[in-house]
Design a protein around this motif. Structure first.
Motif, PDB file in Angstrom:
ATOM      1  N   GLU A 164      36.557  42.321  32.754  1.00 35.36           N
ATOM      2  CA  GLU A 164      35.514  42.834  31.877  1.00 35.36           C
ATOM      3  C   GLU A 164      34.136  42.494  32.417  1.00 35.36           C
ATOM      4  O   GLU A 164      33.956  41.488  33.119  1.00 35.36           O
ATOM      5  N   SER A 165      33.163  43.339  32.097  1.00 29.54           N
ATOM      6  CA  SER A 165      31.782  43.123  32.527  1.00 29.54           C
ATOM      7  C   SER A 165      31.079  42.205  31.539  1.00 29.54           C
ATOM      8  O   SER A 165      31.414  42.167  30.357  1.00 29.54           O
ATOM      9  N   ASN A 208      43.694  26.237  37.800  1.00 26.46           N
ATOM     10  CA  ASN A 208      45.111  26.534  37.540  1.00 26.46           C
ATOM     11  C   ASN A 208      45.505  27.947  37.937  1.00 26.46           C
ATOM     12  O   ASN A 208      46.679  28.319  37.802  1.00 26.46           O
ATOM     13  N   HIS A 209      44.538  28.720  38.418  1.00 25.70           N
ATOM     14  CA  HIS A 209      44.811  30.110  38.799  1.00 25.70           C
ATOM     15  C   HIS A 209      44.350  30.407  40.226  1.00 25.70           C
ATOM     16  O   HIS A 209      44.104  31.562  40.575  1.00 25.70           O
ATOM     17  N   ARG A 210      44.252  29.376  41.029  1.00 22.96           N
ATOM     18  CA  ARG A 210      43.814  29.574  42.413  1.00 22.96           C
ATOM     19  C   ARG A 210      44.995  29.863  43.339  1.00 22.96           C
ATOM     20  O   ARG A 210      46.145  29.692  42.963  1.00 22.96           O
ATOM     21  N   GLN A 211      44.667  30.322  44.550  1.00 27.61           N
ATOM     22  CA  GLN A 211      45.652  30.692  45.557  1.00 27.61           C
ATOM     23  C   GLN A 211      46.510  31.879  45.107  1.00 27.61           C
ATOM     24  O   GLN A 211      47.650  32.029  45.565  1.00 27.61           O
ATOM     25  N   LEU A 212      45.976  32.696  44.223  1.00 32.88           N
ATOM     26  CA  LEU A 212      46.700  33.878  43.745  1.00 32.88           C
ATOM     27  C   LEU A 212      45.967  35.174  44.088  1.00 32.88           C
ATOM     28  O   LEU A 212      46.379  36.248  43.655  1.00 32.88           O
ATOM     29  N   GLY A 213      44.871  35.060  44.813  1.00 34.46           N
ATOM     30  CA  GLY A 213      44.076  36.237  45.149  1.00 34.46           C
ATOM     31  C   GLY A 213      43.153  36.699  44.040  1.00 34.46           C
ATOM     32  O   GLY A 213      42.531  37.766  44.132  1.00 34.46           O
ATOM     33  N   LEU A 214      43.032  35.879  42.995  1.00 33.58           N
ATOM     34  CA  LEU A 214      42.211  36.296  41.856  1.00 33.58           C
ATOM     35  C   LEU A 214      40.719  36.210  42.156  1.00 33.58           C
ATOM     36  O   LEU A 214      39.924  36.967  41.593  1.00 33.58           O
ATOM     37  N   GLY A 215      40.312  35.279  43.030  1.00 25.57           N
ATOM     38  CA  GLY A 215      38.913  35.196  43.432  1.00 25.57           C
ATOM     39  C   GLY A 215      38.485  36.460  44.163  1.00 25.57           C
ATOM     40  O   GLY A 215      37.403  37.012  43.917  1.00 25.57           O
ATOM     41  N   THR A 216      39.348  36.933  45.061  1.00 27.52           N
ATOM     42  CA  THR A 216      39.067  38.184  45.775  1.00 27.52           C
ATOM     43  C   THR A 216      38.960  39.337  44.801  1.00 27.52           C
ATOM     44  O   THR A 216      38.066  40.196  44.907  1.00 27.52           O
ATOM     45  N   LEU A 217      39.851  39.367  43.835  1.00 24.18           N
ATOM     46  CA  LEU A 217      39.863  40.424  42.834  1.00 24.18           C
ATOM     47  C   LEU A 217      38.568  40.439  42.028  1.00 24.18           C
ATOM     48  O   LEU A 217      37.924  41.482  41.858  1.00 24.18           O
ATOM     49  N   THR A 218      38.176  39.267  41.533  1.00 23.52           N
ATOM     50  CA  THR A 218      36.974  39.171  40.707  1.00 23.52           C
ATOM     51  C   THR A 218      35.725  39.519  41.505  1.00 23.52           C
ATOM     52  O   THR A 218      34.841  40.239  41.034  1.00 23.52           O
ATOM     53  N   ALA A 219      35.630  38.993  42.735  1.00 24.50           N
ATOM     54  CA  ALA A 219      34.468  39.288  43.572  1.00 24.50           C
ATOM     55  C   ALA A 219      34.396  40.769  43.916  1.00 24.50           C
ATOM     56  O   ALA A 219      33.309  41.349  43.988  1.00 24.50           O
ATOM     57  N   SER A 220      35.553  41.401  44.112  1.00 26.54           N
ATOM     58  CA  SER A 220      35.570  42.832  44.422  1.00 26.54           C
ATOM     59  C   SER A 220      35.008  43.649  43.265  1.00 26.54           C
ATOM     60  O   SER A 220      34.220  44.587  43.465  1.00 26.54           O
ATOM     61  N   ALA A 221      35.393  43.282  42.042  1.00 27.64           N
ATOM     62  CA  ALA A 221      34.854  43.973  40.875  1.00 27.64           C
ATOM     63  C   ALA A 221      33.354  43.761  40.764  1.00 27.64           C
ATOM     64  O   ALA A 221      32.601  44.673  40.369  1.00 27.64           O
ATOM     65  N   PHE A 222      32.898  42.570  41.128  1.00 23.66           N
ATOM     66  CA  PHE A 222      31.466  42.286  41.085  1.00 23.66           C
ATOM     67  C   PHE A 222      30.714  43.148  42.101  1.00 23.66           C
ATOM     68  O   PHE A 222      29.632  43.675  41.798  1.00 23.66           O
ATOM     69  N   LEU A 223      31.254  43.288  43.307  1.00 26.06           N
ATOM     70  CA  LEU A 223      30.594  44.105  44.326  1.00 26.06           C
ATOM     71  C   LEU A 223      30.450  45.544  43.845  1.00 26.06           C
ATOM     72  O   LEU A 223      29.409  46.182  44.060  1.00 26.06           O
ATOM     73  N   GLU A 224      31.485  46.054  43.196  1.00 23.57           N
ATOM     74  CA  GLU A 224      31.409  47.411  42.654  1.00 23.57           C
ATOM     75  C   GLU A 224      30.304  47.509  41.599  1.00 23.57           C
ATOM     76  O   GLU A 224      29.563  48.487  41.546  1.00 23.57           O
ATOM     77  N   GLU A 225      30.191  46.479  40.768  1.00 27.26           N
ATOM     78  CA  GLU A 225      29.156  46.457  39.736  1.00 27.26           C
ATOM     79  C   GLU A 225      27.765  46.424  40.378  1.00 27.26           C
ATOM     80  O   GLU A 225      26.830  47.060  39.880  1.00 27.26           O
TER      81      GLU A 225
END
Length: 268
Positions: A164-165, A208-225
């Motif tokens: 979410e934004s 507790n949610h690291r090493q799952l690729g979630l940082g890449t996912l979140t940053a990718s959404a930010f770049l699009e924004e």
């Protein structure tokens, strides 16, 4: 001592405190924009203050036609630019920092950037008696086409998660995205400073949610924004943040030259 706010003092009163340095009122800080026009790093941080969207204080050698300026960003870094030949300005800068600014800060730390070798050499001399040292910050340049993976982030959101934004109050240019699971924020990427068409990135993923690729996912959404808002993303970090360096490169950021800074802290 507590440094007086420029808005409440006349030039004569301010000069009684500092013989050379003058603090500009919030509606005057744009006067120093030309001194920072050619800076190659920290653009959104510096210009968020000069554009009036972030807290900060600006000190100059001359109120009408500044030749040198010192910008202290609220809760972040400090910057100096312009004419380095005025020894009195340099001495008063150091006095201002150690007599007024640092004592009033919650965190007793100075990270001061200059944009020329001449200013850095001058700061070496001015800050040596205080025990300050030189450090370096890593900088990156984004190539929108270097890593197309960020464009497909929606296809990779795991089941049970949603992106979410986020935005602040009307008129505040800062924004971000956050990854949610079961009503909790597990990852967040934010534009902590926005200025002169650039957005300074800050990213965090719950431990507790690291090493799952979630940082890449979140940053990718930010770049699009960022692109949707017509902003250029700006990524910097300290050298020891190896995970941040790796993530930046994965997202298409190209490592550029490290930027020198002067660091002072009580426990150096």
């Amino acid at each position: 001592r507590t440094a007086p706010r420029a808005a409440s003092l006349g030039v004569t009163e301010r000069r009684l405190k500092w013989m050379v340095m003058i603090e500009l009122a919030s509606n005057e800080v744009g006067r120093v924009a030309l001194l920072f026009a050619d800076i190659e790093h920290s653009v959104p941080i510096v210009f968020s203050v000069l554009e009036g969207t972030a807290a900060g204080r600006v000190f100059v050698d001359c109120a009408d036609s500044p030749r040198a300026a010192f910008v202290a960003v609220g809760g972040a870094f400090s910057y100096v630019a312009g004419d380095d030949a005025d020894d009195a300005f340099g001495r008063e800068l150091v006095a201002l920092v150690f007599d007024d600014l640092l004592p009033s800060q919650e965190e007793q730390e100075l990270v001061l950037f200059a944009f020329t070798d001449a200013w850095r050499a001058k700061l070496d001399q001015l800050l040596a008696p205080q025990g300050a040292i030189r450090i370096h910050r890593k900088t990156f340049a984004w190539n929108v086409d270097r890593s197309p993976e960020w464009r497909t982030w929606r296809d990779r959101v795991p089941a049970g998660y949603r992106m979410e934004s986020t935005a602040l109050a009307e008129g505040d240019p800062r924004f971000g995205v956050r990854l949610m699971k079961a009503g909790e924020v597990v990852g967040e990427c934010t534009a902590v400073f926005v200025g002169r068409g650039e957005a300074e990135i800050d990213i965090h993923t719950d431990e507790n949610h690291r090493q799952l690729g979630l940082g890449t996912l979140t940053a990718s959404a930010f770049l699009e924004e960022c692109l949707a808002r017509g902003l250029h993303p700006n990524w910097t970090c300290w050298p020891e943040r190896e995970g941040s360096v790796a993530l930046a490169k994965k997202l298409g950021f190209i490592e550029t030259a490290d930027v020198p800074a002067h660091l002072w802290a009580p426990d150096l």
